[in-house]
Design an enzyme around this catalytic site. Structure first.
Site, PDB file in Angstrom:
ATOM      1  N   GLY A  28     -41.807  44.833 -34.890  1.00 34.18           N
ATOM      2  CA  GLY A  28     -42.212  44.103 -35.823  1.00 34.18           C
ATOM      3  C   GLY A  28     -40.961  43.004 -36.371  1.00 34.18           C
ATOM      4  N   GLY A 103     -50.814  50.100 -37.776  1.00 37.18           N
ATOM      5  CA  GLY A 103     -52.220  49.989 -37.489  1.00 37.18           C
ATOM      6  C   GLY A 103     -53.212  49.080 -38.120  1.00 37.18           C
ATOM      7  N   TYR A 257     -46.290  47.115 -23.088  1.00 35.15           N
ATOM      8  CA  TYR A 257     -45.494  45.997 -23.630  1.00 35.15           C
ATOM      9  C   TYR A 257     -44.719  46.367 -25.065  1.00 35.15           C
ATOM     10  CZ  TYR A 257     -44.433  42.107 -26.511  1.00 35.15           C
ATOM     11  OH  TYR A 257     -43.882  41.096 -27.633  1.00 35.15           O
ATOM     12  N   SER A 303     -39.885  43.092 -20.702  1.00 33.29           N
ATOM     13  CA  SER A 303     -40.836  44.200 -20.739  1.00 33.29           C
ATOM     14  C   SER A 303     -41.208  44.502 -19.195  1.00 33.29           C
ATOM     15  CB  SER A 303     -42.015  44.222 -21.713  1.00 33.29           C
ATOM     16  OG  SER A 303     -41.518  43.874 -22.870  1.00 33.29           O
ATOM     17  N   ASP A 365     -44.986  39.909 -14.514  1.00 29.29           N
ATOM     18  CA  ASP A 365     -44.979  39.996 -16.067  1.00 29.29           C
ATOM     19  C   ASP A 365     -45.576  41.362 -16.266  1.00 29.29           C
ATOM     20  OD1 ASP A 365     -44.161  39.699 -18.653  1.00 29.29           O
ATOM     21  OD2 ASP A 365     -44.844  37.854 -18.849  1.00 29.29           O
ATOM     22  N   ASP A 366     -45.291  41.871 -17.600  1.00 24.47           N
ATOM     23  CA  ASP A 366     -45.958  43.067 -18.023  1.00 24.47           C
ATOM     24  C   ASP A 366     -47.524  42.975 -18.130  1.00 24.47           C
ATOM     25  OD1 ASP A 366     -44.099  42.251 -20.420  1.00 24.47           O
ATOM     26  OD2 ASP A 366     -46.096  42.735 -20.871  1.00 24.47           O
TER      27      ASP A 366
END
Ligand SMILES: N[C@@H]1O[C@H](COP(=O)(O)O)[C@@H](O)[C@H]1O
Ligand SMILES: N[C@@H](CCC(=O)O)C(=O)O
Ligand SMILES: O=P(O)(O)OP(=O)(O)O
Ligand SMILES: [Mg+2]
Length: 491
Positions: A28, A103, A257, A303, A365-366
């Site tokens: 975040g 969440g 990710y 990632s 890419d992931d």
């Protein structure tokens, strides 16, 4: 998706929480906050921005006490721009409670009405976390009924929370003068783990094990789905299963990710999960493009690296770094708003022309979500002189909105929604597009911990683990979102 921390210690915790939050910054980037408790008084500082920017020396000095919580926010409900919706949240009754949450509450609208009409509680923001805190506070009030707080009453309150609240929630709260409470939703969608007892007698709770390891704590275990833990001010710990029915279905996007590769979530190393996904993706690549047509494998940092590395080894092609990431630009996918995400891809990645010139490159890419990244980097690879540009995604096509804490709330913004792989390929502009298969992905990650009941993979298969998600409830969830959704994909 957010990062949360809780510490009960014998010594001041402000610096420790700061250090742990830095280790969760990838979860975040929009806002952050810390609250500490000393002599039954809470001290809080929260603001929009990254950890390093928000906490100056004067703010740190104003956070005394040996228990505390911290949070880094990636908004998935309410108003992303509001300072007021940064966490932790506080209510003054009963006892005084502060709470951090990772969440997304899917019945927040109904609960907000219930809180007002029946529970006579006021919420003052559009945050789902404020709703969750007020439900917990109301249930604690009911279970204590004017008596001193007991551990049994706390667990009974969590039981009631599980009955009322839907969606995903990993939560840590402090009850003034009593201690720290942590719980996880009945499906364990978002992660939460507990440290071993520290030499000073304390404990740390965190979204990811990397935050424990990086601050000198050792991982003891994950909080079980539906389970609640209470650590009192003397450092005594108790636990109880508070859900009527619990099953462990963590969000598979954590492994793809969201989480750091050096974390272990629910017994699965994120790094190992990414290697395994690279392995299964390699098989799909081999059946789609003849190996002689691929010169190099190039990851899209960060990632995708483990998957790309493993894939390259399995198809017997060199793994090369063709894109350099500007380390001063944050993660682009979790930035709020499509225009900033689009601009940031070019700011973040730059091609090393010599790695592309005249070569057939396989970019890995992931995941491909809105197509923002892949569209830009395919173009960058061509501008750098690549001959053929193939694109592979270690995750399957993202076709459904996520309602459990990943900010992709509408189908309109997903590049794979309503499009065939060939249509997506044309839109992205690559010469071949290879996606992971949904079942192969699940098997690849599940193999690392067969004790899991399964995954929430709703954005890939449309199966929402809480069983109560309809297109109407998805629309209701998006009301009041800021930045406003939807943003149309592929544009
Ligand atoms: N999920 C993360 O964001 C990118 C894909 O999203 P998008 O750019 O297609 O929306 C990928 O780079 C991945 O790391
Ligand atoms: N839904 C909460 C928590 C974010 C998250 O963890 O997804 C918010 O938007 O602040
Ligand atoms: O792949 P990452 O982790 O570099 O993040 P993003 O793609 O969101 O920039
Ligand atoms: Mg990326």
């Amino acid at each position: 998706m957010c990062g949360i921390i809780g510490v009960v210690s014998a010594t001041p915790v402000n610096q420790l929480i700061y250090d742990a939050l830095l280790l969760l910054q990838h979860r975040g980037q929009d806002a952050t906050g810390i609250v500490t408790e000393q002599d039954r008084k809470f001290f809080m500082h929260k603001a929009k921005g990254m950890v390093r920017d928000v906490f100056r020396t004067r703010n740190m000095r104003a956070l005394p006490g040996s228990t505390g919580l911290g949070q880094v926010r990636y908004p998935t409900a309410g108003d992303a721009n509001s300072e007021e919706e940064a966490q932790p949240f506080y209510v003054n009754a009963p006892f005084g409670i502060v709470l951090v949450h990772n969440g997304n509450i899917t019945n927040a609208k109904t609960l907000r009405q219930e809180l007002f009409n029946t529970d006579h509680r006021h919420t003052n923001t559009t945050s789902d976390t404020e709703v969750l805190l007020n439900v917990l506070a109301h249930e604690l009030e009911r279970k204590t009924a004017g008596q001193p707080l007991t551990t049994e009453a706390i667990f009974a309150a969590v039981r009631a929370v599980h009955r009322r609240v839907r969606g995903s929630y990993a939560v840590i709260a402090m009850i003034a003068g009593y201690g720290m409470l942590a719980f996880r939703d009945p499906h364990g969608i978002r992660p939460l783990c507990l440290s071993q007892r520290h030499a000073d007698g304390g404990y740390m709770l965190a979204s990811e094990s990397v935050a424990l390891e990086g601050t000198g704590y050792a991982l003891a275990r994950d909080i079980q789905p539906g389970e609640a833990i209470f650590i009192n001010q003397q450092g005594e710990i108790s636990q109880a299963q508070c859900a009527d029915q619990a099953s462990l279905h963590p969000c598979i996007f954590e492994y793809i990710y969201l989480a750091r590769p050096d974390s272990v979530l629910d017994g699965i190393s994120v790094y190992a999960a990414r290697l395994n996904m690279g392995e299964t993706l390699a098989q799909r690549v081999l059946s789609a493009v003849p190996p002689k047509d691929i010169d190099v494998v190039i990851p899209i940092p960060e990632s995708s690296r483990p998957s790309a590395m493993q894939l390259a080894q399995l198809i017997g092609k060199p793994y090369r770094e063709g894109f350099v990431k500007n380390r001063y630009v944050g993660r682009t996918f979790i930035m709020p708003g499509q225009s900033v995400r689009k601009k940031s891809v070019r700011q973040k990645l730059n091609a090393i022309a010599s790695e592309f010139k005249g070569r057939n490159v396989l970019l890995v890419d992931d995941s491909i979500v809105r197509g923002t990244t892949s569209k830009e980097i395919v173009q960058m690879a061509r501008e750098a002189g690549a001959n053929k540009v193939y694109m592979a995604s270690a995750a399957p096509p993202v076709r459904y909105p996520n309602v459990y804490g990943i900010d992709m709330p509408t189908t309109a913004e997903l590049v794979a929604h309503g499009r065939s792989v060939e249509e997506i390929r044309q839109l992205i502009g690559c010469d071949a597009l290879i996606y992971q298969d949904v079942q192969a992905m699940k098997r690849a990650v599940h193999a690392l911990n067969p004790d899991l009941d399964g995954f929430d993979a709703s954005c890939f298969d449309g199966q929402y683990i809480t069983g109560d998600i309809t297109s109407e409830s998805i629309m209701a969830l998006n009301e009041g979102r800021n930045p406003a959704q939807p943003e149309v994909n592929g544009e």
